[in-house]
Design a protein around this motif. Structure first.
Motif, PDB file in Angstrom:
ATOM      1  N   THR A   1       0.845  -1.186   0.000  1.00  0.00           N
ATOM      2  CA  THR A   1       0.000   0.000   0.000  1.00  0.00           C
ATOM      3  C   THR A   1       0.883   1.240   0.000  1.00  0.00           C
ATOM      4  OG1 THR A   1      -0.092   0.181   2.415  1.00  0.00           O
ATOM      5  CG2 THR A   1      -1.718  -1.272   1.361  1.00  0.00           C
ATOM      6  N   ALA A   2       0.285   2.387  -0.302  1.00  0.00           N
ATOM      7  CA  ALA A   2       1.070   3.628  -0.291  1.00  0.00           C
ATOM      8  C   ALA A   2       1.637   3.900   1.094  1.00  0.00           C
ATOM      9  CB  ALA A   2       0.212   4.791  -0.773  1.00  0.00           C
ATOM     10  N   ASP A   3       0.846   3.663   2.138  1.00  0.00           N
ATOM     11  CA  ASP A   3       1.347   3.902   3.497  1.00  0.00           C
ATOM     12  C   ASP A   3       2.480   2.940   3.833  1.00  0.00           C
ATOM     13  OD1 ASP A   3      -0.373   5.995   3.971  1.00  0.00           O
ATOM     14  OD2 ASP A   3      -1.853   4.789   5.046  1.00  0.00           O
ATOM     15  N   GLY A   4       2.355   1.687   3.424  1.00  0.00           N
ATOM     16  CA  GLY A   4       3.418   0.720   3.682  1.00  0.00           C
ATOM     17  C   GLY A   4       4.699   1.080   2.964  1.00  0.00           C
ATOM     18  N   LEU A   5       4.583   1.549   1.743  1.00  0.00           N
ATOM     19  CA  LEU A   5       5.771   1.942   0.984  1.00  0.00           C
ATOM     20  C   LEU A   5       6.390   3.223   1.527  1.00  0.00           C
ATOM     21  CD1 LEU A   5       4.460   1.059  -2.565  1.00  0.00           C
ATOM     22  CD2 LEU A   5       6.239  -0.153  -1.293  1.00  0.00           C
ATOM     23  N   ARG A   6       5.567   4.111   2.062  1.00  0.00           N
ATOM     24  CA  ARG A   6       6.130   5.305   2.714  1.00  0.00           C
ATOM     25  C   ARG A   6       6.930   4.905   3.949  1.00  0.00           C
ATOM     26  NH1 ARG A   6       0.762   7.369   1.649  1.00  0.00           N
ATOM     27  NH2 ARG A   6       0.833   8.724  -0.194  1.00  0.00           N
TER      28      ARG A   6
END
Length: 232
Positions: free
Chosen positions: A168-173
Motif C-alpha cells: 500500500t502507499a502507506d506501507g511503501l512510505r
C-alpha cells in the motif's frame, strides 16, 4: 535420496515446511537446486534471470558512487551475489525471516554460497523484513541507497496475509524511511507488471518502472516471464 532427488535440508517454519533439494533436470542435464514451502515451489536455480535483474535494474537507478544495499529475502542468493558484482556496493545487508535459509549459505550448500559468504561486504540478518520496514528506523540506524525485495510471489499473491500492508502507499512510505533521500526501491514479481501497483508506487516516488523480464524455459521449450518494479 532417490535416483533423481536429494533432500539437502528440511525445516518446519511458521509458514510451512521448508525444503531444499537438489536434482538433475533431464531436459537440460544440469544440477538444479529447488526450494519448496509446504506444497509450493518457491524458487529454482534453473530460473534466476529475473532475480539477477532485480539487482541489476535496481542498482542501475542508484545515482551514488558508493552504495549501501539492503536485500529483503535471501533465497538461493542470486539477487545478493549479483548486487555484490556492482563495484559501487560497499555494504550488503540481507534480511530473511527463516534462519534455515541463512544457514544453507553459511554451510555452503548452494552454488553461489561461497561468493556470498566470502565477501566481507555481506551481512546476513535473521529478522522479519516486513516488521522492520514498519518500524521507524532507530536513531543512528543505517539508511540504504537501494532496497531490493524478493519474498512474495507478487504484490497480489503473498506468502502470508501480514505482508499485505507493504504493498500500500502507506506501507511503501514506511519503507522509504529506511532509504536515503535519493534511494531506490525494487521488487521482484512472478506476475506481469500491474498498472494498479505501479500507480501505488507513483504515490510515493517520482519515477517508477515495471520491467517484464523474459527468459528461456527449457521445461516448456518456450519463454517465461517475471517482472521487476523499480521506483526512485
Amino acid at each position: 535420496m532417490s535416483s533423481r532427488f536429494e533432500e539437502l535440508d528440511w525445516q518446519p517454519t511458521p509458514l510451512g515446511d521448508l525444503t531444499l533439494r537438489r536434482r538433475t533436470e533431464p531436459a537440460v542435464g544440469v544440477e538444479v537446486y529447488e526450494v519448496k514451502l509446504g506444497d509450493e515451489f518457491l524458487m529454482s536455480s534453473l530460473f534466476t534471470v529475473a532475480e539477477e535483474d532485480l539487482a541489476t535494474l535496481g542498482l542501475a537507478a542508484a545515482a551514488r558512487q558508493e552504495l549501501d544495499v539492503l536485500v529483503g529475502g535471501l533465497g538461493l542468493g542470486y539477487t545478493a551475489v549479483t548486487a555484490l558484482r556492482d563495484p559501487r556496493v560497499r555494504s550488503l545487508t540481507v534480511i530473511d525471516a527463516l534462519p534455515a535459509v541463512l544457514d544453507w549459505h553459511r554451510r555452503r550448500l548452494l552454488p553461489v554460497s561461497a561468493a556470498l559468504m566470502d565477501d566481507d561486504r555481506t551481512e546476513l540478518v535473521v529478522d522479519d523484513f516486513f516488521a522492520r520496514m514498519r518500524r521507524e528506523p532507530p536513531t543512528g540506524a543505517p539508511r540504504y541507497d537501494a532496497i531490493l525485495v524478493d519474498i512474495d510471489h507478487s504484490p497480489r499473491h503473498r506468502l502470508h496475509p501480514s505482508h499485505a500492508d507493504l504493498y500500500t502507499a502507506d506501507g511503501l512510505r514506511s519503507l522509504a524511511r529506511h532509504l536515503k533521500q535519493d534511494g531506490v526501491f525494487a521488487l521482484w514479481s512472478d506476475d506481469p507488471p500491474e498498472p494498479e501497483f505501479t500507480a501505488v508506487l507513483a504515490e510515493v516516488w517520482t519515477h517508477t518502472a515495471g520491467h517484464l523480464v523474459a527468459f528461456d524455459n527449457p521445461l516448456t521449450g518456450g519463454v517465461s516471464t517475471n517482472s521487476v518494479y523499480v521506483a526512485w
